[in-house]
Design an enzyme around this catalytic site. Sequence first.
Site, mmCIF file in Angstrom:
data_model
loop_
_atom_site.group_PDB
_atom_site.id
_atom_site.type_symbol
_atom_site.label_atom_id
_atom_site.label_comp_id
_atom_site.label_asym_id
_atom_site.label_seq_id
_atom_site.Cartn_x
_atom_site.Cartn_y
_atom_site.Cartn_z
ATOM 1 N N GLY A 291 44.983 31.747 41.961
ATOM 2 C CA GLY A 291 45.916 32.344 42.701
ATOM 3 C C GLY A 291 45.521 33.719 42.751
ATOM 4 O O GLY A 291 44.335 34.535 42.333
ATOM 5 N N SER A 292 46.478 34.695 42.616
ATOM 6 C CA SER A 292 46.502 36.190 42.536
ATOM 7 C C SER A 292 45.762 36.886 41.472
ATOM 8 O O SER A 292 45.275 38.024 41.348
ATOM 9 C CB SER A 292 47.672 36.857 42.995
ATOM 10 O OG SER A 292 48.134 36.615 44.262
ATOM 11 N N THR A 293 45.650 35.947 40.296
ATOM 12 C CA THR A 293 44.967 36.759 39.184
ATOM 13 C C THR A 293 43.568 37.003 39.526
ATOM 14 O O THR A 293 42.828 37.586 38.687
ATOM 15 C CB THR A 293 45.130 35.729 37.928
ATOM 16 O OG1 THR A 293 44.389 34.383 38.250
ATOM 17 C CG2 THR A 293 46.423 35.538 37.500
ATOM 18 N N MET A 294 42.901 36.411 40.583
ATOM 19 C CA MET A 294 41.401 36.569 40.958
ATOM 20 C C MET A 294 41.315 37.915 41.760
ATOM 21 O O MET A 294 40.403 38.313 41.914
ATOM 22 C CB MET A 294 41.092 35.463 41.851
ATOM 23 C CG MET A 294 40.891 34.239 41.205
ATOM 24 S SD MET A 294 39.396 34.276 39.960
ATOM 25 C CE MET A 294 40.879 34.433 38.472
ATOM 26 N N SER A 348 50.465 42.623 45.524
ATOM 27 C CA SER A 348 49.817 41.304 45.567
ATOM 28 C C SER A 348 49.602 40.906 47.006
ATOM 29 O O SER A 348 49.824 39.761 47.303
ATOM 30 C CB SER A 348 50.484 40.376 44.738
ATOM 31 O OG SER A 348 49.759 39.308 44.413
#
Length: 579
Positions: A291-294, A348
Site C-alpha cells: 500500500g501507501s508505504t511505497m 497519502s
Amino acid sequence: MMKLEGALYPWRFRLVLILLALMVATIAWRIVDLHIFDHDFLKGQGDARSMRHIPIPAHRGLITDRNGEPLAVSTPVTTLWANPKELAGARDQWATLAKALGQDEKALTERLEQLAGREFAYLVRGLTPEQGQAVLDLKIPGVYALEEFRRFYPAGEVTAHVLGFTDIDDHGREGMELAFDEWLAGVPGKRQVLKDRRGRLIRDVQVVQNAKAGKTLALSIDLRLQYLAHRELRNAITEVGAKAGTLVMIDVKTGEVLAMVNQPTYNPNNKRNLNPAAMRNRALVDVFEPGSTMKPLSMSAALETGRWKPSDRVEVAPGRLQIGRYTIRDVSHAEGGVLDLTGILIKSSNVGMSKVAFDIGGASIHSLMQRVGFGQDTGLSFPGEQVGNLPSHREWRKAETATLSYGYGLSVTAVQLAHAYATLANDGRSLPLALARQEQAPEGVQVISPNVAKTMQGMLQQVVEAPGGVFRAKVPGYHVAGKSGTARKASVGAKGYKEKSYRSLFAGFAPTSAPRIAMAVVIDEPSNGAYFGGLVSAPVFGRVMAGALRLMNVAPDNLPPPAETKTVNKDASGKGERI
C-alpha cells in the site's frame, strides 16, 4: 587282522600315523599362534560378540542474543529404554514399571508384547536425571538408561519464530536452529562397553572418542528490544481485534535485525497441540501488498529523475482519477485541490502520486524498488523465506504504473519493507541484512542518491510532524520519519479484494537527524472499527521506537529549548537569583 594289515602294508600305517601327527601338530601350532603370536584374531572375534560402541551425545551449541543473554540452551536428560526379550522374564513387574513411568498399564503391556521379539525399544525420553534414576532404582531387569540433551528456550514464545526448535533427537527443525544446525550440532563421541549375549551392560571399558560440543551462535537480536516489541504488538493485536501482526526492527548503520516478532506465537518448550499457523514466521514468510508505504520510494524515483522537487505542485482535485475502467480515489481531500510532493505524502494522495508516476514512467519506479531489494532474497538464509513479487512490464501502461506507485500489484515481506526504509535512513546505502551478530559493519551499496535520500528523510519527518500528519507515531524528544499505509486484502482463489478486510502498516525510522533504527509494523485484519495504518500501526511504532531509543541510549534530537532565565528578588545591591 590289524596286525596282518600292518604287516602287509607297513607304508600305509606309517602314512596314517604321520598324517595324524601332522594334524595334531597343526592344531597345536594354531592354538599356540592364536594365544601367543596372533592373539588379536581371538580378541577381535570375542569383541565382535561382546564389545559395543555406545554414542556419547554432543552438547548442542548455545544461542545468545547480541549481549550474551542465553536464548537456547541444552540441558541433560535421561532416556529410558528396554530390552523386551529380557523384560519378558519380569512380567510381574510391568505394572510397577508402568506406574513409575506414568503410563497406562494396559497400553504398556500391549506395546511390550508387540515388541517381544526385539532387543531395543524406547520406554520414555526426556526425563530429568532424578526421574530417570527413580525408575532405575526399581532394578527391573531389561530396563536401561541413555544420557541425552534437551533444548530449552528461556525466553519462550518471545523468540520462538526467530529461533525455531529442535526435534526429539536434538536436530534443528525450524528457524535459526535449522539454518545453523551444522554449526550448533557438534560431533557425538563414542564409548566402548562390554555386554553379555543378552545385551546387558557388564563393564564400561573406555571412551574411544570424546564428544565435541557445538559452537555458540550469537544473534543480532537484542532480547530487551525483543521483549518490548513482543509486549506492545501483543497488546495492540488484542486492542484492535486483529488476526495477526508483525514487527521488524533493523539497525540502520549495520543492517542487523534487532527485533523480529509475530503474533500469534507459540511456546517452543511445549510443542504439544501446536497450531501450524502460530509457528509461521510471518515477517519472512508472509507476503502482502504494502500500500501507501511505497509512496516514499516512488517519490524518491521522481526526485532522482531531476524532473521534480519537493515544492512542485500537483492538481489532485476532485480526488479521483479515471483510467479506462479503473477509478483511482483519495481518502482525504486536499484543500484547494492542489498538493506539493510533501503534501502528497502527508495526505497519502493516490491521485497525486499517480500523476507524478505518469510523468516519470513505471520503469523508473520499478528500477528503484528493485535496487532497494523488493522481489529478491534478503540474504538471511532463513528457512522458508519468501522473496515476494515485483512485476516488470515491457510496456508500462497507466494502470500498472499508477498501482505500482502507491503500493499495489507487488508483494513484499515485512523484513523487505523495513530494509527499504533502513536504506532511505542510511542516506540511500543498502546494507546486507543479518540475523547473526556482526563484528564489523559491512560496506553496503549506494542504491539511491544520498541527496535524494536526505531530502526524503525530511519529507517523511513532515509526514509525522506536520499538522494533519501521522502524529500517533511521534516519539517525545526525538524527530521521527515514516509513512503509514492501508492495503485491502486480496481474495484467495478469486479475483478482486475482500470487503472490509485490510492490512494496516507503518514504516519509518528515528531519530531523523542521525537515523539509528528502522522499523516496520504490519497488523493483519483489525476488526474493532479502525483500520487505517495511522490509527492502528503508528501507535505501536511510536511506543516501541520510544522504548528502543532509550534502551540503546540514542541521544534525543528534539528536546524543547531551555526556559529563559530571569532575575527575581532583587536586593538592595540590585542583584538577584537567576531561575
